[in-house]
Scaffold this active site. Structure first.
Site, mmCIF file in Angstrom:
data_model
loop_
_atom_site.group_PDB
_atom_site.id
_atom_site.type_symbol
_atom_site.label_atom_id
_atom_site.label_comp_id
_atom_site.label_asym_id
_atom_site.label_seq_id
_atom_site.Cartn_x
_atom_site.Cartn_y
_atom_site.Cartn_z
ATOM 1 N N ASP A 117 -0.328 4.466 0.902
ATOM 2 C CA ASP A 117 -0.665 5.503 1.880
ATOM 3 C C ASP A 117 0.046 5.268 3.203
ATOM 4 O O ASP A 117 0.523 4.166 3.489
ATOM 5 C CB ASP A 117 -2.184 5.579 2.087
ATOM 6 C CG ASP A 117 -2.763 4.311 2.702
ATOM 7 O OD1 ASP A 117 -2.317 3.204 2.334
ATOM 8 O OD2 ASP A 117 -3.680 4.418 3.549
ATOM 9 N N GLU A 129 -5.082 1.742 2.692
ATOM 10 C CA GLU A 129 -4.970 0.630 3.639
ATOM 11 C C GLU A 129 -5.015 1.098 5.078
ATOM 12 O O GLU A 129 -5.589 0.431 5.947
ATOM 13 C CB GLU A 129 -3.664 -0.131 3.377
ATOM 14 C CG GLU A 129 -3.527 -1.448 4.153
ATOM 15 C CD GLU A 129 -2.910 -1.286 5.539
ATOM 16 O OE1 GLU A 129 -2.935 -2.261 6.319
ATOM 17 O OE2 GLU A 129 -2.411 -0.183 5.859
ATOM 18 N N GLU A 130 -4.423 2.254 5.352
ATOM 19 C CA GLU A 130 -4.350 2.740 6.731
ATOM 20 C C GLU A 130 -5.711 3.131 7.291
ATOM 21 O O GLU A 130 -5.857 3.362 8.497
ATOM 22 C CB GLU A 130 -3.386 3.930 6.824
ATOM 23 C CG GLU A 130 -1.936 3.601 6.472
ATOM 24 C CD GLU A 130 -1.275 2.672 7.482
ATOM 25 O OE1 GLU A 130 -1.935 2.244 8.446
ATOM 26 O OE2 GLU A 130 -0.089 2.355 7.285
ATOM 27 N N HIS A 181 4.402 3.076 12.924
ATOM 28 C CA HIS A 181 3.358 4.056 13.265
ATOM 29 C C HIS A 181 3.814 5.010 14.360
ATOM 30 O O HIS A 181 3.000 5.766 14.902
ATOM 31 C CB HIS A 181 2.042 3.377 13.686
ATOM 32 C CG HIS A 181 1.244 2.851 12.542
ATOM 33 N ND1 HIS A 181 -0.107 2.596 12.628
ATOM 34 C CD2 HIS A 181 1.581 2.540 11.277
ATOM 35 C CE1 HIS A 181 -0.547 2.138 11.467
ATOM 36 N NE2 HIS A 181 0.468 2.099 10.629
ATOM 37 N N ASP A 189 1.468 -10.153 1.388
ATOM 38 C CA ASP A 189 1.287 -8.757 1.760
ATOM 39 C C ASP A 189 2.290 -8.397 2.857
ATOM 40 O O ASP A 189 3.085 -9.238 3.297
ATOM 41 C CB ASP A 189 -0.157 -8.543 2.246
ATOM 42 C CG ASP A 189 -0.569 -7.074 2.293
ATOM 43 O OD1 ASP A 189 0.211 -6.203 1.871
ATOM 44 O OD2 ASP A 189 -1.691 -6.785 2.772
ATOM 45 N N HIS A 239 0.828 -1.207 0.000
ATOM 46 C CA HIS A 239 0.000 0.000 0.000
ATOM 47 C C HIS A 239 0.856 1.249 0.000
ATOM 48 O O HIS A 239 1.954 1.286 0.578
ATOM 49 C CB HIS A 239 -1.004 -0.002 1.165
ATOM 50 C CG HIS A 239 -0.388 0.113 2.530
ATOM 51 N ND1 HIS A 239 -0.112 1.327 3.139
ATOM 52 C CD2 HIS A 239 -0.009 -0.841 3.412
ATOM 53 C CE1 HIS A 239 0.389 1.109 4.339
ATOM 54 N NE2 HIS A 239 0.482 -0.192 4.536
ATOM 55 N N ASP A 277 6.466 1.114 6.390
ATOM 56 C CA ASP A 277 5.017 0.877 6.299
ATOM 57 C C ASP A 277 4.404 1.840 5.281
ATOM 58 O O ASP A 277 3.921 2.888 5.650
ATOM 59 C CB ASP A 277 4.381 1.050 7.673
ATOM 60 C CG ASP A 277 2.892 0.734 7.670
ATOM 61 O OD1 ASP A 277 2.434 -0.017 6.788
ATOM 62 O OD2 ASP A 277 2.188 1.248 8.559
#
Length: 522
Positions: A144, A209-210, A482, A236, A142, A175
């Site tokens: 984003d 995705e987030e 994160h 993934d 992903h 990420d």
């Protein structure tokens, strides 16, 4: 003639009981010791009999490596932030589209590659294989990222891609732009070298995705389903290579996620009569709700270690632990309750043991001298593989046990099915082989993702979903996920490109070889 004296009989029975207990303990200890000493350290397939598929090798000179890293840094500088399900930085996503087309011209122009935009911003690629009878697979990533601010305490601005001591800092470095850029970079290099796959495959790059992937991944999965596509497996993001993160483990471990926990968001709310703070009631809406929240925190969900795929993780790693942990890990049939109690002591390992409960939002009050009539709290739960969503909701009701507290499910889903990881599991074994070819000292084991990924949206298209990228995590690095100072080393990003370069070729194998020896049943 028997001795009828009560004291003598009691002593004799005690001796018998002690003898039985001693014999039982001795027997258990003997069995456990034999199992520990007889561990088969070569769990899984022997690599010597593999058909060679990665005929192309990737060797880059200094200038090529610098260009590779420069393209990655450009990707980090584009702030593709997803703020909510309805609010994303769409102008950044358009800029990222332009960057991808500029960075990987061969991918976008090759006659072997079909590309389409999904939901305006997500990218779906189909790379045609020469043998259409081979079932295709999907590489998923992903574009984003979650929000980040320099004011949070970053050592470098979070969208600067600044390099410090060989590390590239920035939101998305792990990420998940490392996988986005790594997959496309690997395919670009392969196509330039004339590679044409035997087994066709898809690449899906989601843009939200987030915030649950309701536009990107959901629509990509819907398109594939409408076209009758069935996937051999999906790979993934998810788990990584842990080096020094697991206490007592001798050497690094690559954990390949075979499942992920379910999730739920639950709202607790209390409504009462408003009033003036000078004449407060015995209980206010805030007090009632706070007591309910405290009960949830004081009474965690039941410990379920050993009833999900986390058991297989420790079984596969058992032979790499040092004594006495090796003795414990080799005999989970006996020590699972003990290990579960140990794991629940730390937040990062407690997540493997149970359904976790986190109160993340608490709202109430409008003025300091007004008793609020309404209070609400949101609870985020990550559901263990041995739990179902409904069972978790029932436990919340039992724990709160207050009819004044309204409990509403905002959203939620059950844990994902557990994918295969045995010696006949094509996807798992190919990923494992590719890891071991690059990193021979690493131990590979199945694992479980405590977070959620876009891959769950593809569960109707395949039996097997794996979650892994060869990102190296040292102690302290998982907290960067994160968090502040997200980063990846230049060397590690280059390794990701090589990994996907080899992996795509390895997936051309038509079938797995027969294993040399049977797998030791721990």
């Amino acid at each position: 003639m028997t001795d009828s004296r009560p004291g003598i009989r009691i002593i004799r029975w005690l001796k018998i009981i002690v003898s039985v207990v001693f014999a039982t303990v001795f027997l258990l200890f003997t069995i456990a010791s034999i199992r520990t000493l007889s561990l088969d350290v070569n769990i899984g397939l022997q690599l010597a009999r593999w058909e060679k598929t990665n005929n192309l090798s990737l060797v880059l000179d200094g200038a090529q490596r610098e260009a590779l890293v420069a393209r990655f840094k450009d990707a980090i500088r584009v702030p593709t932030v997803s703020f909510s399900e309805t609010h994303s930085n769409t102008s950044a996503l358009l800029d990222f589209d332009t960057l991808l087309r500029r960075a990987f011209p061969t991918v976008f122009s090759s006659s072997l590659v079909q590309h389409e935009l999904v939901a305006n911003y997500s990218h779906l690629f189909w790379v045609r294989g020469s043998q259409p009878d081979l079932e295709p697979y999907l590489l998923l990533a992903h574009m984003d990222v979650v929000p980040a601010s320099e004011a949070d305490g970053w050592d470098a601005p979070p969208f600067s891609a600044q390099e410090i001591d060989g590390f590239i800092y920035g939101r998305g470095t792990i990420d998940d732009k490392c996988a986005v850029m790594g997959i496309l970079q690997a395919l670009e290099y392969l196509l330039i070298r004339g590679y044409a796959p035997r087994r066709g495959f898809y690449i899906g790059l989601g843009h939200d995705e987030e915030v649950s992937g309701y536009n990107g991944a959901v629509n990509m999965a819907r398109l594939l389903k409408q076209r009758g596509v069935q996937l051999l497996f999906v790979l993934d993001e998810g788990l990584a290579i842990l080096d020094g993160v697991i206490s007592g483990l001798d050497g690094p471990a690559a954990l390949i996620g075979v499942s992920e926990k379910g999730a739920a968001t639950v709202k607790l709310s209390v409504s009462t009569a408003p009033g003036h703070s000078s004449m407060p009631p015995r209980e206010t809406s805030i007090g009632i709700l706070a007591a309910a929240v405290k009960r949830l925190e004081d009474n965690p969900m039941p410990r379920l270690f050993g009833r999900g795929p986390e058991r297989a993780t420790f079984q596969h790693l058992a032979h790499k632990f040092r004594l006495p942990l090796k003795f414990v890990m080799s005999n989970l049939w006996l020590f699972s309750p003990l290990l579960g109690r140990v794991l629940e002591m730390k937040p990062e390992t407690n997540a493997f043991v149970r359904t976790t409960t986190a109160v993340t939002i608490f709202n109430s009050g409008v003025k300091v001298n007004v008793i609020p009539s309404y209070a609400e709290a949101y609870v985020n739960l990550r559901i263990h593989s041995a739990h179902l969503l409904q069972e978790v909701l029932d436990l919340i009701h039992l724990t709160v046990a207050d009819q004044r507290v309204k409990i509403d499910l905002v959203q939620g889903f059950d844990p994902l099915p557990v994918s295969s990881a045995d010696e006949k599991s094509f996807g798992f074994q190919i990923i494992k082989k590719t890891v071991l070819d690059m990193f021979p000292t690493v131990t590979v084991a199945p694992g479980i993702c405590v977070g959620n990924t876009d891959s769950r949206n593809f569960k109707d298209l395949t039996r097997d979903i794996y979650r892994f990228a060869p990102v190296w995590f040292k102690p302290g690095d998982p907290q960067r996920f994160h968090g502040i100072n997200e980063r990846i080393s230049k060397k590690n990003y280059e390794e990701l490109v090589v990994f996907y370069f080899n992996l795509i070729q390895n997936f051309d194998l038509q079938q797995l070889p027969e294993p040399h020896s049977s797998v030791h049943e721990l």
